[in-house]
Design a protein around this motif. Sequence first.
Motif, PDB file in Angstrom:
ATOM      1  N   ALA B 140       0.835  -1.205   0.000  1.00 52.39           N
ATOM      2  CA  ALA B 140       0.000   0.000   0.000  1.00 52.39           C
ATOM      3  C   ALA B 140       0.866   1.249   0.000  1.00 52.39           C
ATOM      4  N   LEU B 141       1.936   1.241   0.798  1.00 54.37           N
ATOM      5  CA  LEU B 141       2.850   2.396   0.796  1.00 54.37           C
ATOM      6  C   LEU B 141       3.407   2.619  -0.596  1.00 54.37           C
ATOM      7  N   VAL B 142       3.851   1.526  -1.225  1.00 54.47           N
ATOM      8  CA  VAL B 142       4.438   1.647  -2.563  1.00 54.47           C
ATOM      9  C   VAL B 142       3.431   2.244  -3.540  1.00 54.47           C
ATOM     10  N   THR B 143       2.184   1.768  -3.485  1.00 46.48           N
ATOM     11  CA  THR B 143       1.205   2.298  -4.443  1.00 46.48           C
ATOM     12  C   THR B 143       0.832   3.745  -4.146  1.00 46.48           C
ATOM     13  N   MET B 144       1.088   4.200  -2.917  1.00 44.73           N
ATOM     14  CA  MET B 144       0.850   5.617  -2.642  1.00 44.73           C
ATOM     15  C   MET B 144       2.053   6.460  -3.046  1.00 44.73           C
ATOM     16  N   GLY B 145       3.063   5.812  -3.651  1.00 49.03           N
ATOM     17  CA  GLY B 145       4.254   6.549  -4.054  1.00 49.03           C
ATOM     18  C   GLY B 145       5.154   6.885  -2.877  1.00 49.03           C
ATOM     19  N   ILE B 146       5.016   6.118  -1.780  1.00 50.78           N
ATOM     20  CA  ILE B 146       5.857   6.356  -0.608  1.00 50.78           C
ATOM     21  C   ILE B 146       6.880   5.232  -0.529  1.00 50.78           C
ATOM     22  N   ASN B 147       8.154   5.583  -0.526  1.00 50.67           N
ATOM     23  CA  ASN B 147       9.165   4.542  -0.489  1.00 50.67           C
ATOM     24  C   ASN B 147       9.213   3.896   0.904  1.00 50.67           C
ATOM     25  N   PRO B 148       9.050   2.570   0.998  1.00 56.11           N
ATOM     26  CA  PRO B 148       9.013   1.926   2.309  1.00 56.11           C
ATOM     27  C   PRO B 148      10.325   2.051   3.076  1.00 56.11           C
ATOM     28  N   ILE B 149      11.445   2.110   2.357  1.00 59.16           N
ATOM     29  CA  ILE B 149      12.731   2.263   3.053  1.00 59.16           C
ATOM     30  C   ILE B 149      12.780   3.631   3.736  1.00 59.16           C
ATOM     31  N   ARG B 150      12.415   4.653   2.987  1.00 61.06           N
ATOM     32  CA  ARG B 150      12.437   5.991   3.570  1.00 61.06           C
ATOM     33  C   ARG B 150      11.438   6.095   4.714  1.00 61.06           C
ATOM     34  N   PHE B 151      10.277   5.473   4.503  1.00 59.56           N
ATOM     35  CA  PHE B 151       9.196   5.606   5.474  1.00 59.56           C
ATOM     36  C   PHE B 151       9.468   4.803   6.740  1.00 59.56           C
ATOM     37  N   LEU B 152       9.975   3.572   6.567  1.00 57.28           N
ATOM     38  CA  LEU B 152      10.090   2.672   7.713  1.00 57.28           C
ATOM     39  C   LEU B 152      11.509   2.546   8.254  1.00 57.28           C
ATOM     40  N   VAL B 153      12.489   2.433   7.357  1.00 60.07           N
ATOM     41  CA  VAL B 153      13.832   2.075   7.817  1.00 60.07           C
ATOM     42  C   VAL B 153      14.645   3.288   8.253  1.00 60.07           C
ATOM     43  N   VAL B 154      14.573   4.377   7.477  1.00 61.96           N
ATOM     44  CA  VAL B 154      15.438   5.517   7.777  1.00 61.96           C
ATOM     45  C   VAL B 154      15.220   6.070   9.200  1.00 61.96           C
ATOM     46  N   PRO B 155      13.965   6.259   9.657  1.00 61.57           N
ATOM     47  CA  PRO B 155      13.812   6.744  11.033  1.00 61.57           C
ATOM     48  C   PRO B 155      14.445   5.802  12.065  1.00 61.57           C
ATOM     49  N   LYS B 156      14.310   4.498  11.840  1.00 60.25           N
ATOM     50  CA  LYS B 156      14.892   3.535  12.776  1.00 60.25           C
ATOM     51  C   LYS B 156      16.413   3.615  12.744  1.00 60.25           C
ATOM     52  N   LEU B 157      16.954   3.748  11.526  1.00 57.04           N
ATOM     53  CA  LEU B 157      18.409   3.805  11.381  1.00 57.04           C
ATOM     54  C   LEU B 157      18.969   5.045  12.083  1.00 57.04           C
ATOM     55  N   LEU B 158      18.357   6.187  11.826  1.00 55.01           N
ATOM     56  CA  LEU B 158      18.834   7.419  12.459  1.00 55.01           C
ATOM     57  C   LEU B 158      18.733   7.299  13.978  1.00 55.01           C
ATOM     58  N   ALA B 159      17.617   6.712  14.441  1.00 58.34           N
ATOM     59  CA  ALA B 159      17.416   6.575  15.882  1.00 58.34           C
ATOM     60  C   ALA B 159      18.528   5.725  16.494  1.00 58.34           C
ATOM     61  N   LEU B 160      18.835   4.590  15.865  1.00 58.69           N
ATOM     62  CA  LEU B 160      19.870   3.732  16.457  1.00 58.69           C
ATOM     63  C   LEU B 160      21.269   4.312  16.281  1.00 58.69           C
ATOM     64  N   MET B 161      21.515   5.038  15.182  1.00 59.09           N
ATOM     65  CA  MET B 161      22.819   5.666  15.013  1.00 59.09           C
ATOM     66  C   MET B 161      23.095   6.624  16.176  1.00 59.09           C
ATOM     67  N   LEU B 162      22.028   7.234  16.662  1.00 59.52           N
ATOM     68  CA  LEU B 162      22.160   8.164  17.768  1.00 59.52           C
ATOM     69  C   LEU B 162      22.146   7.436  19.113  1.00 59.52           C
ATOM     70  N   MET B 163      21.192   6.501  19.262  1.00 61.67           N
ATOM     71  CA  MET B 163      20.952   5.928  20.581  1.00 61.67           C
ATOM     72  C   MET B 163      21.891   4.788  20.939  1.00 61.67           C
ATOM     73  N   GLN B 164      22.440   4.102  19.943  1.00 64.11           N
ATOM     74  CA  GLN B 164      23.350   3.000  20.267  1.00 64.11           C
ATOM     75  C   GLN B 164      24.585   3.538  21.005  1.00 64.11           C
ATOM     76  N   PRO B 165      25.258   4.576  20.483  1.00 63.93           N
ATOM     77  CA  PRO B 165      26.359   5.158  21.250  1.00 63.93           C
ATOM     78  C   PRO B 165      25.887   5.738  22.593  1.00 63.93           C
ATOM     79  N   ALA B 166      24.701   6.341  22.605  1.00 60.16           N
ATOM     80  CA  ALA B 166      24.220   6.937  23.851  1.00 60.16           C
ATOM     81  C   ALA B 166      24.003   5.867  24.915  1.00 60.16           C
ATOM     82  N   LEU B 167      23.346   4.771  24.515  1.00 64.60           N
ATOM     83  CA  LEU B 167      23.113   3.691  25.478  1.00 64.60           C
ATOM     84  C   LEU B 167      24.433   3.076  25.925  1.00 64.60           C
ATOM     85  N   THR B 168      25.370   2.970  24.968  1.00 62.93           N
ATOM     86  CA  THR B 168      26.682   2.417  25.317  1.00 62.93           C
ATOM     87  C   THR B 168      27.384   3.314  26.337  1.00 62.93           C
ATOM     88  N   ALA B 169      27.276   4.625  26.138  1.00 63.52           N
ATOM     89  CA  ALA B 169      27.885   5.552  27.093  1.00 63.52           C
ATOM     90  C   ALA B 169      27.270   5.369  28.475  1.00 63.52           C
TER      91      ALA B 169
END
Lengths: 261, 269
Positions: B140-169
């Motif tokens: 459904a996302l694809v047919t709405m012209g919304i890229n699923p990677i941008r919609f679903l993965v990128v927010p998670k990736l940015l979140a972990l890029m930030l929070m993984q070092p933070a949690l490690t600290a």
Amino acid sequence: METAIDVKGMTTYYGEREVLKNLTLSIPRAKTTVIVGGSGCGKTTLLKHLISLLKPAKGTIEVNGKNIAGMFGSDLDEFRKKMGVLFQGAALLNSLTLTENVALPLREHTRLKEPVIDIIVRMKLDLVGLSGFGNFYPSQLSGGMKKRAGIARAMAMDPELLFFDEPSAGLDPVTAAGLDELILKLHKAFSLTLVVVTHELASIFTIADYVIMLDAGNIVFMGNLDELKASSHPKVRVFLERKAEEEFLSPEEYFKIISGS
Amino acid sequence: MRPLIIDSVLGAIGKRTISVFKTIHNVSTLLNNIAYWTVVSPLRGKRIRFKATVSEIVKAGYNAIPIVTVIAFFVGIILALQSAYQLRKFGAIIYVANLLGVSITRELGPIITAIIVAGRSGSAFAAEIGSMKASEEVDALVTMGINPIRFLVVPKLLALMLMQPALTAIFDLVGIGGGFFLSISLLEITPHRYYTQTINAILVKDLMTGLVKAWAFGVVITCVGAYHGFQVEAGAEEVGLRTTASVVSSIFLVIFFDFFFTTLFYYFL
Ligand SMILES: Nc1ncnc2c1ncn2[C@@H]1O[C@H](COP(=O)(O)OP(=O)(O)OP(=O)(O)O)[C@@H](O)[C@H]1O
Ligand SMILES: [Mg+2]
């Protein structure tokens, strides 16, 4: 007859199985085209090709004169903004409320202000008779309500092309008739090109301008309602008269089936 | 005619080879797409989903703080006890501080945090994307012209890029705190001595290599979760299988990358 979609020589496989066999068909503009056929004959698969979710192994699919089978990336996204799709299972995003679901394409593709989006969403929800349910999550809705919410979402961007996969499957006759009414209303109000997959006879005779019938990946009938009623094709007759298809097997064939060879 | 045995053997080898290449192809396409939608497309002016990123930061990062804190504290205590067990034989018990500081910041902090996050969030990513795939929400996302990677993965990736070092600290800090707590109570080291010993033992380099590793682990966990999620075709059973697979393979890959980075840092830093 002006056509909106032209499919030529399209063939598709799932793995090694040929599911759609060299289909050639055209879908008229600003009309309601109904795709019918028995379960598993390839209707959903055909629809997924028309919306470019799947690419055919062979053949072309021209929408407004452009071959979408050879289209990728941002061209395809542009094309997709002009169409709306209702999936067989509605496919609303479960983590979002109805309002957010309908607003999603607007938020992603337009720079409209929130108050404007709010108004559009209310209009669309009202159109499908779901005003007041904006804050519900899809899991809190009945099957029929989900289908209608799916229609509202498909309509969000005011598309030229609408594709509905079994809008009334699994609904009680009254709700199903309500959905047919809704489809007629949409058609009258917006003069859209509509493609509806269904196997409800009542639906076909209410909404269809043009009928395409599939059987095991082949087209067995294409034409308007009068032609459908007059058709003498055995598959069409069986479908219209709701007869169970009987397979006549010789004892040898039956033995083959049960012995699995 | 019956097929020859050699035919079926060659057939099996061929099929296996094809499936290996398919996996490689799928993985590289996914990584390529993730890189594009995380780095290139924002540069071209396509908005990042800021709200979704914040909500992922809360889910994957903020909500993990309690469990990371508790585990870090206990790991600190255990490690202090185990090292004291050896070091007391040499009357070198003060070196508990060195051992703890260095091993937690360089190694245990990043790796244990990564295992916690892989179990908590990597599995959640795979399950979320997988069930969306199974219920056609991704289509459904694809047919709405919304890229699923941008919609679903990128927010998670940015979140972990930030929070993984933070949690490690946080792990580093609390883990060393646990060792400190044990040392001043049971091992009879004065707080001040332990403190100065730790400060002198830990180099900025140790801290930084640990945090760089953590950042990479965040990327690994997200990509593995996303990969398994998108592999789901249909059905709840497959979602379950893929969720399990995502945890197993992200832990494996985290340890593999740890090996890689540790060797790299050992020779070049
Ligand atoms: N993802 C898939 N992988 C393999 N085969 C599939 C897949 N999806 C559908 N098929 C097969 O393709 C054929 C056509 O399926 P399709 O979903 O298009 O049928 P349909 O006409 O929509 O049926 P229904 O009316 O029950 O929805 C079926 O025989 C089905 O087994
Ligand atoms: Mg179907």
